[in-house]
Motif scaffolding. Structure first.
Motif, PDB file in Angstrom:
ATOM      1  N   ILE A 337      39.995  34.077  48.530  1.00 25.99           N
ATOM      2  CA  ILE A 337      40.588  33.203  47.497  1.00 25.99           C
ATOM      3  C   ILE A 337      39.595  32.989  46.361  1.00 25.99           C
ATOM      4  O   ILE A 337      39.947  33.065  45.180  1.00 25.99           O
ATOM      5  CB  ILE A 337      41.021  31.850  48.116  1.00 25.99           C
ATOM      6  N   ILE A 338      38.328  32.719  46.720  1.00 23.83           N
ATOM      7  CA  ILE A 338      37.298  32.513  45.696  1.00 23.83           C
ATOM      8  C   ILE A 338      37.145  33.776  44.847  1.00 23.83           C
ATOM      9  O   ILE A 338      37.036  33.711  43.614  1.00 23.83           O
ATOM     10  CB  ILE A 338      35.953  32.115  46.355  1.00 23.83           C
ATOM     11  N   LYS A 339      37.146  34.941  45.497  1.00 20.78           N
ATOM     12  CA  LYS A 339      37.029  36.194  44.755  1.00 20.78           C
ATOM     13  C   LYS A 339      38.196  36.364  43.774  1.00 20.78           C
ATOM     14  O   LYS A 339      38.000  36.766  42.624  1.00 20.78           O
ATOM     15  CB  LYS A 339      36.993  37.388  45.728  1.00 20.78           C
ATOM     16  N   GLN A 340      39.389  36.060  44.243  1.00 20.05           N
ATOM     17  CA  GLN A 340      40.559  36.203  43.385  1.00 20.05           C
ATOM     18  C   GLN A 340      40.493  35.247  42.195  1.00 20.05           C
ATOM     19  O   GLN A 340      40.693  35.643  41.044  1.00 20.05           O
ATOM     20  CB  GLN A 340      41.837  35.927  44.190  1.00 20.05           C
ATOM     21  N   LYS A 341      40.187  33.987  42.453  1.00 21.68           N
ATOM     22  CA  LYS A 341      40.179  32.971  41.403  1.00 21.68           C
ATOM     23  C   LYS A 341      39.023  33.155  40.424  1.00 21.68           C
ATOM     24  O   LYS A 341      39.125  32.767  39.259  1.00 21.68           O
ATOM     25  CB  LYS A 341      40.116  31.561  42.020  1.00 21.68           C
ATOM     26  N   SER A 342      37.914  33.712  40.889  1.00 21.89           N
ATOM     27  CA  SER A 342      36.751  33.889  40.024  1.00 21.89           C
ATOM     28  C   SER A 342      36.733  35.262  39.345  1.00 21.89           C
ATOM     29  O   SER A 342      35.796  35.588  38.628  1.00 21.89           O
ATOM     30  CB  SER A 342      35.452  33.715  40.826  1.00 21.89           C
ATOM     31  N   VAL A 343      37.771  36.061  39.582  1.00 26.31           N
ATOM     32  CA  VAL A 343      37.861  37.430  39.054  1.00 26.31           C
ATOM     33  C   VAL A 343      36.570  38.182  39.384  1.00 26.31           C
ATOM     34  O   VAL A 343      35.940  38.814  38.531  1.00 26.31           O
ATOM     35  CB  VAL A 343      38.121  37.423  37.522  1.00 26.31           C
ATOM     36  N   PHE A 344      36.189  38.086  40.652  1.00 26.23           N
ATOM     37  CA  PHE A 344      34.885  38.588  41.105  1.00 26.23           C
ATOM     38  C   PHE A 344      34.735  40.092  40.880  1.00 26.23           C
ATOM     39  O   PHE A 344      33.669  40.575  40.488  1.00 26.23           O
ATOM     40  CB  PHE A 344      34.707  38.255  42.592  1.00 26.23           C
ATOM     41  N   GLU A 345      35.796  40.842  41.109  1.00 29.98           N
ATOM     42  CA  GLU A 345      35.697  42.300  41.056  1.00 29.98           C
ATOM     43  C   GLU A 345      35.394  42.815  39.655  1.00 29.98           C
ATOM     44  O   GLU A 345      34.903  43.929  39.493  1.00 29.98           O
ATOM     45  CB  GLU A 345      36.989  42.937  41.585  1.00 29.98           C
ATOM     46  N   SER A 346      35.668  42.009  38.634  1.00 29.57           N
ATOM     47  CA  SER A 346      35.416  42.463  37.266  1.00 29.57           C
ATOM     48  C   SER A 346      34.004  42.132  36.787  1.00 29.57           C
ATOM     49  O   SER A 346      33.630  42.480  35.666  1.00 29.57           O
ATOM     50  CB  SER A 346      36.426  41.812  36.302  1.00 29.57           C
ATOM     51  N   ARG A 347      33.194  41.484  37.644  1.00 30.31           N
ATOM     52  CA  ARG A 347      31.829  41.123  37.241  1.00 30.31           C
ATOM     53  C   ARG A 347      30.907  42.339  37.348  1.00 30.31           C
ATOM     54  O   ARG A 347      31.141  43.245  38.147  1.00 30.31           O
ATOM     55  CB  ARG A 347      31.286  39.996  38.136  1.00 30.31           C
ATOM     56  N   ASP A 348      29.827  42.299  36.564  1.00 29.82           N
ATOM     57  CA  ASP A 348      28.861  43.398  36.652  1.00 29.82           C
ATOM     58  C   ASP A 348      27.424  42.876  36.752  1.00 29.82           C
ATOM     59  O   ASP A 348      26.476  43.565  36.416  1.00 29.82           O
ATOM     60  CB  ASP A 348      28.991  44.326  35.438  1.00 29.82           C
ATOM     61  N   ASP A 349      27.276  41.618  37.231  1.00 25.91           N
ATOM     62  CA  ASP A 349      25.936  41.023  37.314  1.00 25.91           C
ATOM     63  C   ASP A 349      25.592  40.653  38.769  1.00 25.91           C
ATOM     64  O   ASP A 349      26.138  39.713  39.313  1.00 25.91           O
ATOM     65  CB  ASP A 349      25.839  39.781  36.424  1.00 25.91           C
ATOM     66  N   ASN A 350      24.720  41.377  39.386  1.00 27.64           N
ATOM     67  CA  ASN A 350      24.212  41.035  40.725  1.00 27.64           C
ATOM     68  C   ASN A 350      25.331  40.794  41.739  1.00 27.64           C
ATOM     69  O   ASN A 350      25.276  39.837  42.513  1.00 27.64           O
ATOM     70  CB  ASN A 350      23.328  39.777  40.669  1.00 27.64           C
ATOM     71  N   LYS A 351      26.349  41.655  41.754  1.00 30.03           N
ATOM     72  CA  LYS A 351      27.503  41.401  42.612  1.00 30.03           C
ATOM     73  C   LYS A 351      27.123  41.288  44.087  1.00 30.03           C
ATOM     74  O   LYS A 351      27.671  40.461  44.819  1.00 30.03           O
ATOM     75  CB  LYS A 351      28.562  42.500  42.426  1.00 30.03           C
ATOM     76  N   GLU A 352      26.178  42.097  44.509  1.00 29.27           N
ATOM     77  CA  GLU A 352      25.792  42.088  45.922  1.00 29.27           C
ATOM     78  C   GLU A 352      25.168  40.747  46.307  1.00 29.27           C
ATOM     79  O   GLU A 352      25.509  40.161  47.337  1.00 29.27           O
ATOM     80  CB  GLU A 352      24.808  43.235  46.189  1.00 29.27           C
ATOM     81  N   LYS A 353      24.261  40.247  45.469  1.00 28.63           N
ATOM     82  CA  LYS A 353      23.633  38.953  45.736  1.00 28.63           C
ATOM     83  C   LYS A 353      24.634  37.806  45.577  1.00 28.63           C
ATOM     84  O   LYS A 353      24.625  36.840  46.339  1.00 28.63           O
ATOM     85  CB  LYS A 353      22.435  38.745  44.807  1.00 28.63           C
ATOM     86  N   LEU A 354      25.501  37.932  44.558  1.00 25.36           N
ATOM     87  CA  LEU A 354      26.522  36.897  44.347  1.00 25.36           C
ATOM     88  C   LEU A 354      27.450  36.783  45.552  1.00 25.36           C
ATOM     89  O   LEU A 354      27.871  35.687  45.930  1.00 25.36           O
ATOM     90  CB  LEU A 354      27.346  37.212  43.100  1.00 25.36           C
ATOM     91  N   GLU A 355      27.768  37.913  46.171  1.00 25.49           N
ATOM     92  CA  GLU A 355      28.665  37.894  47.324  1.00 25.49           C
ATOM     93  C   GLU A 355      28.061  37.101  48.477  1.00 25.49           C
ATOM     94  O   GLU A 355      28.764  36.350  49.158  1.00 25.49           O
ATOM     95  CB  GLU A 355      29.000  39.314  47.769  1.00 25.49           C
ATOM     96  N   LYS A 356      26.752  37.256  48.682  1.00 26.30           N
ATOM     97  CA  LYS A 356      26.094  36.489  49.747  1.00 26.30           C
ATOM     98  C   LYS A 356      26.169  34.992  49.475  1.00 26.30           C
ATOM     99  O   LYS A 356      26.440  34.195  50.373  1.00 26.30           O
ATOM    100  CB  LYS A 356      24.631  36.931  49.876  1.00 26.30           C
ATOM    101  N   ILE A 357      25.915  34.613  48.220  1.00 26.54           N
ATOM    102  CA  ILE A 357      26.016  33.191  47.844  1.00 26.54           C
ATOM    103  C   ILE A 357      27.459  32.716  47.998  1.00 26.54           C
ATOM    104  O   ILE A 357      27.737  31.640  48.532  1.00 26.54           O
ATOM    105  CB  ILE A 357      25.545  32.992  46.389  1.00 26.54           C
ATOM    106  N   GLY A 358      28.404  33.545  47.518  1.00 26.02           N
ATOM    107  CA  GLY A 358      29.818  33.179  47.573  1.00 26.02           C
ATOM    108  C   GLY A 358      30.319  32.958  48.984  1.00 26.02           C
ATOM    109  O   GLY A 358      31.117  32.051  49.244  1.00 26.02           O
TER     110      GLY A 358
END
Length: 827
Positions: A337-358
């Motif tokens: 849900i967080i990924k969908q609402k934050s449009v996570f897949e369209s980001r290009d900044d530290n996605k791997e690290k952001l996923e751990k925090i998320g």
């Protein structure tokens, strides 16, 4: 639970800072030293502005910082009241015709007339206020606050809007839906089936109920949705079901259970009915049994009832089959849900690290969908460091509820703080009219109209506001009012933020020494107490059987917003004139023939709603003195025969509703001066004469409704309408319409979405330019007997969705009309 009252300080500082800047600009410049004092005040506020971000965070855990913020906030409210009071006093002193001069010149002429005593009083008050502010702002030094990087009010960013409409992209709960449908299917042979869904707040019980409600399995069922709330009222539930099942959709107001039962017997008998009872709190067995008995009165039918509740005991008592316990979402689904609402897949900044925090943040959501949605929307516009700040925030540690903690974090957008917190003035479950909410924000200085629309979109994105029903694909304007509501947990958060600001009936506690700024009360039959003197917005609820007291609000002299829509108003009190700061007055259904003349003293009034006041004979002769009035609703004031001569001075009017003012005349002579009008409704005005040339001067109009008015009875050609090319809505329907021709310029109405020509029996053809109306969505040509062919006219209408050809001889439509969702072509 951590208090959040300190978080409003930065938002209030911005509002008051703008007000001081406006005053420095000369609008209330009475003495030279006032400007110096105001500049010193502004400097004092600027000195702490950059520190308020840090102070707001600290106030969650530090009581001393919280107390300082509350004192600062109260002082800012007092400054705002003082400036408005000085401005109002200036207007009272300056009675000679200000219309002939600019406000600045006007003051220059009148300043010598001001007596010495008011001068000294104002100067002393200003000096004391400045000194108090300096003392409070200096106190920040002992807290050693650090400047934030976000000192100025953040701008509304153009992030992708997300909406809380049920039919789009629901993550999770598919298995639960199928299990419930299977359980219902096995027991639907009985006359009544009651299945409760229970679980903690915010899990998605209502969402799941809506998924079932909209399922194709129930497409042959008549459907009813009732919000029950914490206040259990069996008659209200019964009347709501009757209203929704009645063919005419008329509001049911039965006062006795016997009549309710008889009506339900007819409506439920031999029918397939699906009823959702949302948010049931009542635990008394007697009341629950009475509810079950009421739902059982229909014989030979099939009634399916879905109940949502937080309480397992209530679920067991009300059910006829095994209740369904809704479990928390998994951490993985919360992260989805967080990924969908934050449009996570369209980001290009530290996605791997952001996923751990998320994923850590998702774990903190405790399986609650509402928390994941609001946090996801917030994270959308945040960078890597801000994601870390959310993960590591102290709020997680001090809140008694992980759900409220996540909502508090989502709330940390200062430009929305006041607008969101203000929603605490509505009771839980209340259906909020979107446009009315924005008008109240504007009246309180929280927003402009344009920003208000944006704020609504963002609050919907955060899931802080929800549509009470899915908005229609085809907007029909007055026929399709946008209604909003708040989830109970979000409402709890709004009340938490407003805790020391809002007086709610039955709230309890010691109110001595506290000045509330907002009030929601349930008794308008008595005067307000002394504690009301600083109230800025007052709303009465559930007073539809209580007569309004003549002094019900007269002590609240700081009022900007007064909503009497749920009161019985036998007479609008003369004391209305003391409310010099009033911007918004909602006083429908006044039962007296006279509106007090003192209403003209409300020089700051922006919004006036007197709709349904069918006994009013006339408006005050000097109504034109309220020169800033932007919104006036007199719909249903059927005894008003003539508008006052001063009406033409209301040049700021943007919205004028005179619908069903069946006796009114004299409007045509004023139309030419109301050039800012965007909304004009003259439907069912039978005595306004012929269509005037002045109507063509209203070039800003976006909405025009002339249906069943005398303008259409003798008008054969409507060339005067050809200049109104900003129209989005045009209604020319009538039973006695002599209109034969529309202006060829209609083709320039490129924004037109709604056109109703029903009953234009003399019209034989549409203009050649008609095909240029590319944005037309709704077209009603019913009973236009003379129109035989639409091939050319409809050829370019690629967005047309609703077409009514009832009572016409038209049989063929062009092939390119492919978007139609509604077609009535019965000849």
């Amino acid at each position: 639970m951590a208090a959040l009252g300190g978080l409003l300080a930065a938002a209030i500082l911005k509002v008051v800072g703008d007000q001081i800047a406006s005053a420095i600009g000369g609008q209330i410049k009475l003495q030279q030293n006032f400007e110096k004092d105001l500049k010193k005040m502004k400097m004092a506020l600027e000195s702490v502005d950059a520190l308020l971000e840090d102070a707001g965070k600290r106030s969650v855990t530090d009581k001393a910082t919280l107390l300082w913020l509350k004192r600062l906030k109260d002082t800012m409210y007092a400054i705002s009241d003082m400036i408005d009071e000085f401005e109002a006093d200036t207007e009272v002193i300056s009675q000679p015709s200000a219309r002939k001069f600019s406000f600045k010149k006007y003051l220059a002429i009148m300043i010598p007339c001001i007596t010495v005593v008011p001068k000294i009083t104002m100067a002393n008050k200003m000096e004391k206020m400045r000194e108090d502010l300096e003392v409070i702002t200096d106190q920040h030094k002992k807290f050693r606050l650090t400047e934030g990087t976000n000192a100025n009010e953040p701008k509304v960013t153009d992030i992708r809007e997300t909406w809380s409409i049920m039919e789009t992209q629901i993550v999770g709960r598919t298995e639960e839906k199928e299990e419930i449908l299977s359980s219902l299917f096995d027991s639907m042979t009985k006359e009544i089936t009651i299945l409760p869904i229970y679980g903690i707040g915010g899990l998605g019980k209502t969402t799941l109920a809506k998924m079932i409600y909209n399922n194709t399995q129930f497409k042959e069922y008549s459907q009813v949705w009732v919000y029950v709330s914490q206040t259990f009222d069996l008659k209200k539930i019964g009347n709501s079901i009757i209203s929704q099942l009645s063919e005419k959709g008329k509001e049911s107001e039965y006062t006795g259970m016997e009549m309710i039962h008889k009506s339900l017997q007819k409506l439920l008998a031999n029918k397939k009915i699906l009823i959702v009872l949302d948010d049931l709190w009542e635990g008394e067995e007697f009341h629950l049994q009475s509810l079950k008995d009421m739902l059982r009165v229909g014989k030979g039918g099939n009634v399916v009832v879905i109940v949502t509740t937080r309480d397992e005991d209530i679920a067991k008592k009300i059910s006829t089959i095994k209740p369904y316990k809704l479990a928390p979402l998994t951490d993985d689904i919360c992260w989805s849900i967080i990924k969908q609402k934050s449009v996570f897949e369209s980001r290009d900044d530290n996605k791997e690290k952001l996923e751990k925090i998320g994923k850590v943040i998702a774990m903190k959501c405790a399986g609650v969908a509402l928390a994941a949605k609001s946090l996801g929307h917030m994270l959308q516009s945040m960078n890597f460091g801000e994601w870390e700040s959310v993960r590591d925030s102290d709020i997680w540690n001090v809140s008694s509820s992980q759900v409220l903690a996540s909502l508090k974090l989502s709330y940390n957008d200062s430009y929305l703080k006041l607008c969101f917190a203000y929603c605490a003035i509505f009771p839980k479950g209340h259906k909020i009219i979107k446009d009315d909410l924005i008008r109240q924000w504007v009246s309180l200085g929280f927003s402009t109209w344009q920003l208000g629309e944006r704020y609504i979109s963002h609050l919907l994105g955060f899931s802080f506001l929800e549509h009470s029903k899915s908005p229609s694909t085809i907007k029909l304007y007055d026929e399709d009012i946008t209604l909003l509501t708040m989830h109970d947990l979000v409402h709890d958060l709004a009340r938490l933020v407003m805790d020391d600001e809002i007086l709610v009936v039955g709230k309890g506690g010691n109110t001595e020494g506290i000045w509330y700024h907002y009030a929601l009360l349930d008794d308008c039959s008595k005067p307000l107490g002394l504690e009301s003197s600083k109230i800025r917005a007052l709303r009465f609820m559930d007073c539809d059987k209580i007569e309004l007291h003549h002094a019900a609000f007269s002590s609240a002299k700081s009022l900007r917003v007064l909503d009497l829509s749920e009161c019985i108003i036998h007479k609008l009190p003369d004391s209305i004139g003391v409310l010099k700061q009033l911007r918004y007055l909602n006083a429908p259904r006044v039962q007296d023939a006279v509106i007090p003349n003192d209403i003209i003293k409300l020089s700051k009034l922006l919004y006036l709603n007197l709709h349904g006041s069918s006994k009013i004979l006339a408006l005050p002769e000097s109504i034109g003195k309220i020169e800033g009035l932007a919104y006036l609703d007199l719909s249903g004031c059927s005894e008003i025969a003539k508008l006052p001569e001063s009406f033409g001075r209301l040049k700021e009017l943007v919205h004028l509703d005179l619908s069903n003012c069946s006796c009114i005349g004299g409007i045509s002579e004023f139309l030419g001066s109301l050039t800012k009008l965007k909304y004009l409704n003259l439907s069912h005005c039978k005595k306004i004469g012929e269509m005037p040339e002045a109507l063509g001067a209203l070039s800003e109009l976006e909405y025009l409704n002339l249906s069943f008015s005398s303008y259409l009875e003798s008008c054969q050609e409507a060339e005067v309408l050809g200049t109104l090319n900003k129209l989005e809505y045009l209604n020319l329907s009538s039973e006695k319409c002599d209109l034969r021709k529309l202006p060829e310029a209609l083709g320039t109405f490129i924004q037109l979405k709604y056109l109703n020509l029903s009953g234009c029996i003399e019209m034989s053809e549409l203009p050649r330019s008609f095909r240029s109306l590319k944005n037309l969505v709704h077209l009603d040509l019913s009973y236009c007997y003379g129109i035989a062919c639409l091939d050319e006219a409809l050829a370019g209408l690629s967005n047309l969705q609703h077409l009514n050809l009832l009572g016409t001889s038209i049989m063929l439509l062009p092939e390119n009309v492919t978007e139609l969702r509604y077609l009535n072509a019965l000849g």
